[in-house]
Design a protein around this motif. Structure first.
Motif, mmCIF file in Angstrom:
data_model
loop_
_atom_site.group_PDB
_atom_site.id
_atom_site.type_symbol
_atom_site.label_atom_id
_atom_site.label_comp_id
_atom_site.label_asym_id
_atom_site.label_seq_id
_atom_site.Cartn_x
_atom_site.Cartn_y
_atom_site.Cartn_z
ATOM 1 N N GLU A 1 -27.115 92.043 45.720
ATOM 2 C CA GLU A 1 -28.306 91.554 45.021
ATOM 3 C C GLU A 1 -29.574 92.253 45.490
ATOM 4 O O GLU A 1 -30.594 92.205 44.830
ATOM 5 C CB GLU A 1 -28.445 90.039 45.152
ATOM 6 C CG GLU A 1 -28.627 89.540 46.564
ATOM 7 C CD GLU A 1 -27.309 89.186 47.236
ATOM 8 O OE1 GLU A 1 -27.366 88.616 48.331
ATOM 9 O OE2 GLU A 1 -26.235 89.485 46.690
ATOM 10 N N ARG B 1 -25.746 95.114 57.457
ATOM 11 C CA ARG B 1 -25.196 95.629 58.715
ATOM 12 C C ARG B 1 -25.256 97.142 58.663
ATOM 13 O O ARG B 1 -25.385 97.735 57.592
ATOM 14 C CB ARG B 1 -23.777 95.133 58.956
ATOM 15 C CG ARG B 1 -22.721 95.648 58.037
ATOM 16 C CD ARG B 1 -21.323 95.134 58.399
ATOM 17 N NE ARG B 1 -20.346 95.613 57.457
ATOM 18 C CZ ARG B 1 -19.694 96.759 57.580
ATOM 19 N NH1 ARG B 1 -19.901 97.535 58.619
ATOM 20 N NH2 ARG B 1 -18.814 97.135 56.658
ATOM 21 N N GLY C 1 -21.633 97.758 50.037
ATOM 22 C CA GLY C 1 -22.112 96.392 50.016
ATOM 23 C C GLY C 1 -21.408 95.536 51.056
ATOM 24 O O GLY C 1 -20.314 95.861 51.523
ATOM 25 N N ASP C 2 -22.051 94.453 51.404
ATOM 26 C CA ASP C 2 -21.491 93.491 52.338
ATOM 27 C C ASP C 2 -22.216 92.167 52.117
ATOM 28 O O ASP C 2 -23.213 92.102 51.411
ATOM 29 C CB ASP C 2 -21.679 93.984 53.776
ATOM 30 C CG ASP C 2 -20.647 93.395 54.726
ATOM 31 O OD1 ASP C 2 -19.973 92.421 54.337
ATOM 32 O OD2 ASP C 2 -20.523 93.898 55.848
ATOM 33 N N ARG C 3 -21.708 91.111 52.736
ATOM 34 C CA ARG C 3 -22.344 89.790 52.570
ATOM 35 C C ARG C 3 -23.694 89.712 53.259
ATOM 36 O O ARG C 3 -24.578 88.983 52.842
ATOM 37 C CB ARG C 3 -21.431 88.702 53.124
ATOM 38 C CG ARG C 3 -20.214 88.492 52.270
ATOM 39 C CD ARG C 3 -19.354 87.401 52.873
ATOM 40 N NE ARG C 3 -18.376 86.953 51.917
ATOM 41 C CZ ARG C 3 -18.551 85.899 51.132
ATOM 42 N NH1 ARG C 3 -19.652 85.212 51.188
ATOM 43 N NH2 ARG C 3 -17.608 85.549 50.295
ATOM 44 N N SER C 4 -23.862 90.457 54.331
ATOM 45 C CA SER C 4 -25.145 90.509 55.028
ATOM 46 C C SER C 4 -25.425 91.967 55.385
ATOM 47 O O SER C 4 -24.541 92.814 55.349
ATOM 48 C CB SER C 4 -25.109 89.642 56.285
ATOM 49 O OG SER C 4 -24.138 90.142 57.179
ATOM 50 N N PRO D 1 -26.238 93.599 50.856
ATOM 51 C CA PRO D 1 -25.726 92.726 49.788
ATOM 52 C C PRO D 1 -26.056 93.306 48.410
ATOM 53 O O PRO D 1 -27.103 93.935 48.236
ATOM 54 C CB PRO D 1 -26.470 91.409 50.015
ATOM 55 C CG PRO D 1 -26.889 91.449 51.442
ATOM 56 C CD PRO D 1 -27.136 92.880 51.758
#
Length: 150
Positions: free
Chosen positions: A26, A139, A134-137, A24
């Motif tokens: 952040e 992986r 990037g990604d939401r979670s 993510p």
């Protein structure tokens, strides 16, 4: 993949040798995975991928570094030992291996990704984790598979 997935992360890294990591924007989550690696006996080197230059020279060969010339000093070259081989030779006796953790890896070329994946096959105690996007979670996938798909 939550906090408990850190152990699966270590298993996947050991089997693949090199992983492409998506985190993510952040940040902060990758520290958990680095702690998992250290708890399993790995030494980690955390570096920024941009600016490494020639990966083969920087990681496995002695290479020269020229400081900026301001016009008042003599031009000089300092020689630095190869980063990976130096650290592999100086690992603690109980260490499992060395993990090179590269942030901002999306700036590397496809050829450099392929080289990193190949280097982990040549040096069995050496592993690589490259943050490639990037990604939401958090992986990950094997770096060789990610390069082939790209």
């Amino acid at each position: 993949m939550g906090l408990l997935a850190g152990y699966q992360f270590v298993k996947d890294l050991e089997s693949a040798g090199a992983l492409a990591l998506f985190v993510p924007p952040e940040g902060g989550f990758e520290g958990r995975y680095q702690r998992r690696l250290r708890s399993k006996g790995y030494t980690t080197l955390h570096m920024s991928a941009p600016g490494l230059g020639d990966l083969a020279a920087y990681l496995t060969q002695e290479h020269g570094i020229r400081p900026a010339h301001t016009g008042k000093e003599n031009i000089r070259v300092y020689f630095q030992p190869p980063l990976v081989t130096y650290h592999l030779e100086n690992l603690p006796p109980n260490a499992k291996g060395l993990v090179l953790w590269l942030i901002d890896g999306k700036r590397l070329s496809k050829q450099e990704f392929a080289y990193l994946a190949q280097l982990t096959q040549t040096l069995p105690k050496f592993k690589v984790v490259v943050e490639v996007g990037g990604d939401r979670s958090v992986r990950w996938e094997p770096l060789a598979d990610w390069v082939a798909a790209a």
